[in-house]
Design a protein around this motif. Structure first.
Motif, PDB file in Angstrom:
ATOM      1  N   GLY A 171      45.573 100.308  39.718  1.00 10.10           N
ATOM      2  CA  GLY A 171      46.028 101.580  40.276  1.00 10.10           C
ATOM      3  C   GLY A 171      45.840 102.723  39.289  1.00 10.10           C
ATOM      4  O   GLY A 171      45.136 102.577  38.287  1.00 10.10           O
ATOM      5  N   LEU A 220      43.766 101.692  45.096  1.00 12.81           N
ATOM      6  CA  LEU A 220      44.729 100.584  45.226  1.00 12.81           C
ATOM      7  C   LEU A 220      45.741 100.797  46.371  1.00 12.81           C
ATOM      8  O   LEU A 220      45.939  99.880  47.164  1.00 12.81           O
ATOM      9  CB  LEU A 220      45.452 100.338  43.897  1.00 12.81           C
ATOM     10  CG  LEU A 220      46.445  99.178  43.886  1.00 12.81           C
ATOM     11  CD1 LEU A 220      45.726  97.837  44.100  1.00 12.81           C
ATOM     12  CD2 LEU A 220      47.242  99.133  42.580  1.00 12.81           C
ATOM     13  N   PRO A 275      51.027  97.514  46.132  1.00 11.85           N
ATOM     14  CA  PRO A 275      49.968  97.522  45.120  1.00 11.85           C
ATOM     15  C   PRO A 275      50.129  96.365  44.124  1.00 11.85           C
ATOM     16  O   PRO A 275      49.145  95.746  43.725  1.00 11.85           O
ATOM     17  CB  PRO A 275      50.165  98.879  44.435  1.00 11.85           C
ATOM     18  CG  PRO A 275      50.723  99.762  45.511  1.00 11.85           C
ATOM     19  CD  PRO A 275      51.633  98.853  46.302  1.00 11.85           C
TER      20      PRO A 275
END
Lengths: 235, 330
Positions: A104, A111, A122
């Motif tokens: 991320g 993500l 995530p």
């Protein structure tokens, strides 16, 4: 994202022409390590054939390149088709490389979209992605870590219909049933490129997979394995 | 020696590319117009694949700092040597201090400068081609910049029998192009062979590729050309696995607007392939600027071989003719 999990799976191997410079073998059946080991072996064998100037494995496929001035492509296609069924499998014990990933955040901005698509968090995506060991199945679009096999099928994410610009350099991305690891950014080269893949993380300390000052220049080879380590998940 | 005085970006040193490194994901690269490079080398008595400078943006201005036999081939740009206009596809000798100016081509796209003996840069993975994406090969792995000084390797000394030099018939005039129905003035026709996913396109699309014109869009460069025209549709949209690709491949992304991968194509891709342009016609695409119109015709392997032989015969004739026009100096 439109859901489309269908991937062309051939019942029988198929040999086709790529113009007048190459022949492509598409192997039968799903993507498996056993089949891919046979592809690597056939790649090494075919590179020795008269008239062949290069070979390149793909995911479940093999491209055999010739010199169009001298090649007999029909004969080559026939030879490839006849040779394939008898090519043996056999384990290649590749080296293992561990790579730390920040999932991320900047460079892994897709993500949340991937997590939403799979209706999970995530952190779930990061955990699923980092769980298996990945095998380098085929060379990538340029000198690098190649196409990786081993992703959990639950992370299957169809390629984007319209490519987007994403930064180059140590990116961890997924598309379809595949995952990619980008090489470190090279000073002076393009900073971003269009892609249909989803960037889910970045590997800040990824080593260079191809270094001209080293002999051989390639850090990894087909059959080597990569393990991703979750260093952090950023919002 | 040659000093670059002025150049826009994206002009690079290229040869016929690097072969044998696909296991690392490194594709061929090299010039966009193989015939123009080979013709320049033939005029100078170089090996066919000696590296030259590929100019795709203009104007370009450079200075010869010592006496140098050189050739300018490819695009129909105006070439002036210290003010004197050079004929098209011409080789001659520059004196120390001479300036060469290449201005924008009228219809074509890429011009090539070759020099007797070739440029003195190291081969990287068997080639002097600039790999722009990964920054290796050619001149320090990058495009040319004003102020760059390029050294030549010592050629076998020779004189042009005619002091003015020697010329070649441009490939576009000497090597016949394919033709197609309702071909309009100024359209470029290239031959292609159906590829693995050809049958997965619906019948209308299979026909449309060869029956309708394709506009070269502004998103076109050494990596590939994005075309615009009647969208091509497949019977079913299936995810493709990543596979190795060759220059000339006509890929069809979900938009239905084809992409032709060219010299600096990635070594692998994931879009379905409707066909692949034959090797002998790739240079014609390399000379087609954005805004130009491309037509496709299907051809057989036998026709592709004949096209390869026609190009080869053109170069063989040229090597013979140019050989008569040079005399060795003992």
């Amino acid at each position: 994202m439109s859901v489309n999990r269908d991937v062309t799976v051939l019942q029988e191997a198929r040999v086709s022409f790529c113009g007048n410079t190459a022949v492509l073998l598409d192997a039968e059946g799903p993507l498996t390590l056993a089949t891919q080991e046979r592809i690597w072996r056939l790649s090494d064998t075919a590179r020795q054939w008269e008239g062949v100037v290069d070979t390149q494995p793909g995911m479940n496929s093999l491209l055999v390149v010739v010199d169009p001035k001298t090649a007999d492509l029909e004969a080559l296609a026939a030879r490839l088709g006849e040779t394939w069924p008898a090519v043996p499998s056999g384990r290649i014990e590749g080296r293992l490389l561990e790579v730390g990933v920040v999932y991320g955040g900047e460079g892994g901005q897709d993500l949340p979209e991937v997590a939403a698509f799979h209706k999970c968090t995530p952190a779930d995506v990061a955990k699923l992605h980092a769980a298996p060991e990945y095998t380098i199945f085929a060379p990538g679009v340029t000198a690098g870590f190649g196409y990786l096999f081993g992703m959990d099928p639950r992370l299957f994410t169809p390629r984007r219909q319209v490519p987007v610009m994403r930064a180059l350099g140590g990116g961890v991305s997924i598309a379809g049933i595949q995952s990619n690891l980008g090489k470190p950014y090279v000073e002076g080269s393009a900073k971003a490129a269009p892609t249909g893949w989803y960037m889910i993380g970045r590997a800040p300390d990824v080593p260079s997979p191809f270094d001209f000052d080293k002999t051989p220049p390639n850090l990894v080879s087909l059959g080597d394995r990569i393990r991703f380590r979750v260093d952090r998940v950023e919002a | 020696m040659i000093e670059i005085l002025e150049t826009p970006p994206l002009n690079t040193m290229q040869d016929l590319g690097r072969v044998g490194y696909r296991q690392h994901g490194i594709g061929r690269g090299g010039v966009m117009d193989r015939l123009a490079l080979a013709a320049g080398n033939a005029l100078l008595g170089n090996e066919e694949g000696e590296a030259g400078l590929e100019f795709q943006l203009f104007p370009v201005r450079l200075r010869f700092t010592k006496e140098t036999a050189f050739a300018v081939t490819g695009a129909d740009c105006e070439a002036r040597l210290s003010g004197r206009r050079l004929p098209a596809w011409w080789a001659t000798r520059a004196e120390a201090g001479d300036e060469l100016v290449l201005s924008s081509p009228r219809k074509e796209m890429r011009a090539y400068l070759t020099i007797a003996g070739g440029f003195d840069v190291p081969k990287v993975l068997g080639s002097r081609s600039t790999h722009a994406r990964d920054s290796f090969g050619g001149y320090h792995g990058r495009a040319l910049l004003a102020g760059d000084v390029l050294q030549s390797r010592a050629p076998e000394p020779f004189l042009f029998r005619d002091g003015a030099g020697v010329g070649a018939t441009p490939a576009a005039e000497a090597v016949a192009a394919a033709t197609c129905e309702d071909l309009a003035e100024g359209e470029t026709v290239v031959r292609a062979i159906p590829a693995a996913e050809y049958q997965t396109f619906d019948e209308a699309s299979r026909n449309a590729l060869c029956r309708t014109p394709w506009k070269v869009t502004a998103r076109s460069n050494r990596q590939g050309y994005a075309l615009s025209g009647t969208p091509l549709r497949r019977n079913a949209l299936l995810e493709m696995r990543s596979h190795a690709i060759v220059p000339g491949v006509i890929q069809v992304p979900p938009s239905g607007q084809p992409l032709i991968q060219l010299a600096e194509a990635n070594s692998a891709g994931g879009y379905p392939k409707i066909g692949v342009v034959i090797e002998a016609d790739l240079w014609r695409i390399g000379q087609l600027p954005p805004g130009g119109t491309l037509r496709f015709v299907w051809c057989s392997l036998a026709e592709a071989r004949a096209a390869e032989e026609a190009a080869e015969a053109y170069l063989a004739r040229l090597r013979r003719l140019a050989g008569y026009c040079r005399s060795a100096i003992a």
